[in-house]
Write an enzyme that holds these catalytic residues in place. Structure first.
Site, PDB file in Angstrom:
ATOM      1  N   GLY A  31      -5.910  -3.102  -5.398  1.00  0.00           N
ATOM      2  CA  GLY A  31      -5.983  -2.429  -4.105  1.00  0.00           C
ATOM      3  C   GLY A  31      -7.076  -2.980  -3.206  1.00  0.00           C
ATOM      4  N   GLY A  43       0.790  -1.224   0.000  1.00  0.00           N
ATOM      5  CA  GLY A  43       0.000   0.000   0.000  1.00  0.00           C
ATOM      6  C   GLY A  43       0.819   1.269   0.000  1.00  0.00           C
ATOM      7  N   SER A  83       0.213  -9.459  -4.633  1.00  0.00           N
ATOM      8  CA  SER A  83       0.506  -8.167  -5.251  1.00  0.00           C
ATOM      9  C   SER A  83       1.965  -8.091  -5.704  1.00  0.00           C
ATOM     10  CB  SER A  83       0.195  -7.041  -4.261  1.00  0.00           C
ATOM     11  OG  SER A  83       0.303  -5.783  -4.878  1.00  0.00           O
ATOM     12  N   ARG A 136      -3.137  -1.947  -9.394  1.00  0.00           N
ATOM     13  CA  ARG A 136      -3.734  -3.185  -9.886  1.00  0.00           C
ATOM     14  C   ARG A 136      -5.177  -3.288  -9.407  1.00  0.00           C
ATOM     15  NH1 ARG A 136      -4.116  -8.751  -8.914  1.00  0.00           N
ATOM     16  NH2 ARG A 136      -3.489  -8.496  -6.749  1.00  0.00           N
ATOM     17  N   HIS A 163      11.878   1.067   2.285  1.00  0.00           N
ATOM     18  CA  HIS A 163      11.460  -0.317   2.528  1.00  0.00           C
ATOM     19  C   HIS A 163      12.403  -1.005   3.518  1.00  0.00           C
ATOM     20  CE1 HIS A 163       8.374  -0.409  -0.505  1.00  0.00           C
ATOM     21  NE2 HIS A 163       9.176  -0.389  -1.535  1.00  0.00           N
TER      22      HIS A 163
END
Length: 332
Positions: free
Chosen positions: A297, A77, A170, A295, A140
């Protein structure tokens, strides 16, 4: 110019210097999700280019107490949270009603840059004088591998966690889309699921990444705000207001009465962002098409891909890894 003459996008330029090659030869390696190979550095997996950026970030970055850093495990997200944070923090200088609001003309990844993937990538020296205060950035990188100046300062960390099943699907879909864009064979769901379960995922193991920030949020709640993707989807207004309070920029009564909270959520909604021209046809500087970041979500898409065996296996791992920490994944 023929297809073979076109330079590959930055994230696929995998030819490090001889010194870096020597360094990477000492690290454990596995088949990559996007690139051909990923390496294990300080307990997490990533590409050679990303790890070079991480090391520069660790060595050079000097945190400020006013900094805000968004943190996610990949495909959890990031785009949505970047847009919400940007709109929230900059709502005075960029009113949501602004016709040329930055989020209408730029992808959120171009507005909130990743420290190791953008600012410190490819031997760049970031010019932080161009940033307004508070500096809004993203990463990240697992908590244990953040620069000491981040860990020891009053820098605010906002962590967004997604349930591991949807995060895996995802990531697998995203990686295969990038491979297809660059005429590479896709990876099967079975192979990459096995990778994921072994902990070999980008910036993973997934559970180590989540637990590092979860534990820090419990020990230092003024520093780390831990959000669940599924909870924000269910009650976006409540969590946006909590986020504003954590970042010391709460909504005034006047703003709430004027509908500013609702307008931010509308502007940053998945459907609105996905249909903007910049995200339909635009590209990032790295060469990735912006549409790849949008894509579905949705919550629960994993059910369209998992076998019973896959579900049982990951349930067992989730129970094993998270049972003692008090963290519960919803909607899985």
């Amino acid at each position: 110019m023929t297809t073979s003459q076109i330079s590959p996008p930055k994230y696929l330029q995998e030819e490090p210097s001889e010194e870096w090659k020597k360094f990477f030869s000492t690290l454990p390696k596995e088949k990559g999700w996007i690139e051909s190979t990923i390496y294990n550095y300080q307990g997490f997996w990533s590409s050679s280019r990303s790890i070079q950026g991480v090391i520069a970030f660790q060595q050079q970055f000097q945190a400020q107490d006013s900094d805000i850093i968004l943190v996610t495990s990949p495909k959890s997200g990031s785009v949505w949270l970047k847009s919400l944070l940007f709109a929230l923090v900059n709502r005075k200088n960029n009113p949501i009603s602004q016709q040329d609001h930055p989020l209408l003309v730029k992808n959120p990844h171009d507005l909130v840059l990743f420290l190791e993937l953008d600012l410190y990538a490819d031997d760049q020296v970031p010019d932080f004088s161009l940033f307004t205060s508070p500096r809004l950035m993203a990463t990240h990188v697992p908590f244990a591998s953040l620069p000491k100046s981040v860990q020891n300062s009053r820098t605010k960390l906002v962590y967004l966690c997604r349930n591991p099943k949807d995060a895996f699907i995802s990531m697998w879909q995203f990686a295969n889309n990038l491979r297809l864009d660059n005429h590479k064979d896709t990876n099967s769901i079975e192979e990459m699921f096995d990778h994921f379960c072994k902990g070999v995922s980008i910036y993973g193991p997934f559970w180590d990444h989540v637990l590092g920030y979860w534990k820090e949020s419990k020990e230092n709640p003024d520093k780390v705000f831990f959000l669940m993707y599924e909870e924000i989807k269910k009650q976006p207004k409540i969590y946006l207001k909590r986020l504003a309070e954590f970042l010391k920029c709460p909504f005034s009564k006047e703003e709430e009465n004027c509908g500013v909270v609702d307008e931010i959520l509308r502007l940053c909604s998945f459907g609105n962002l996905r249909n903007l021209e910049v995200n339909v046809n635009g590209k990032m500087l790295t060469g990735i098409a912006n549409k790849n970041f949008f894509r579905q979500g949705e919550v629960g898409d994993w059910k369209n891909y998992f076998t019973v065996e896959m579900n049982d296996k990951l349930n067992h791992i989730i129970e094993q890894k998270f049972q003692r920490c008090g963290l519960k994944f919803l909607y899985i």
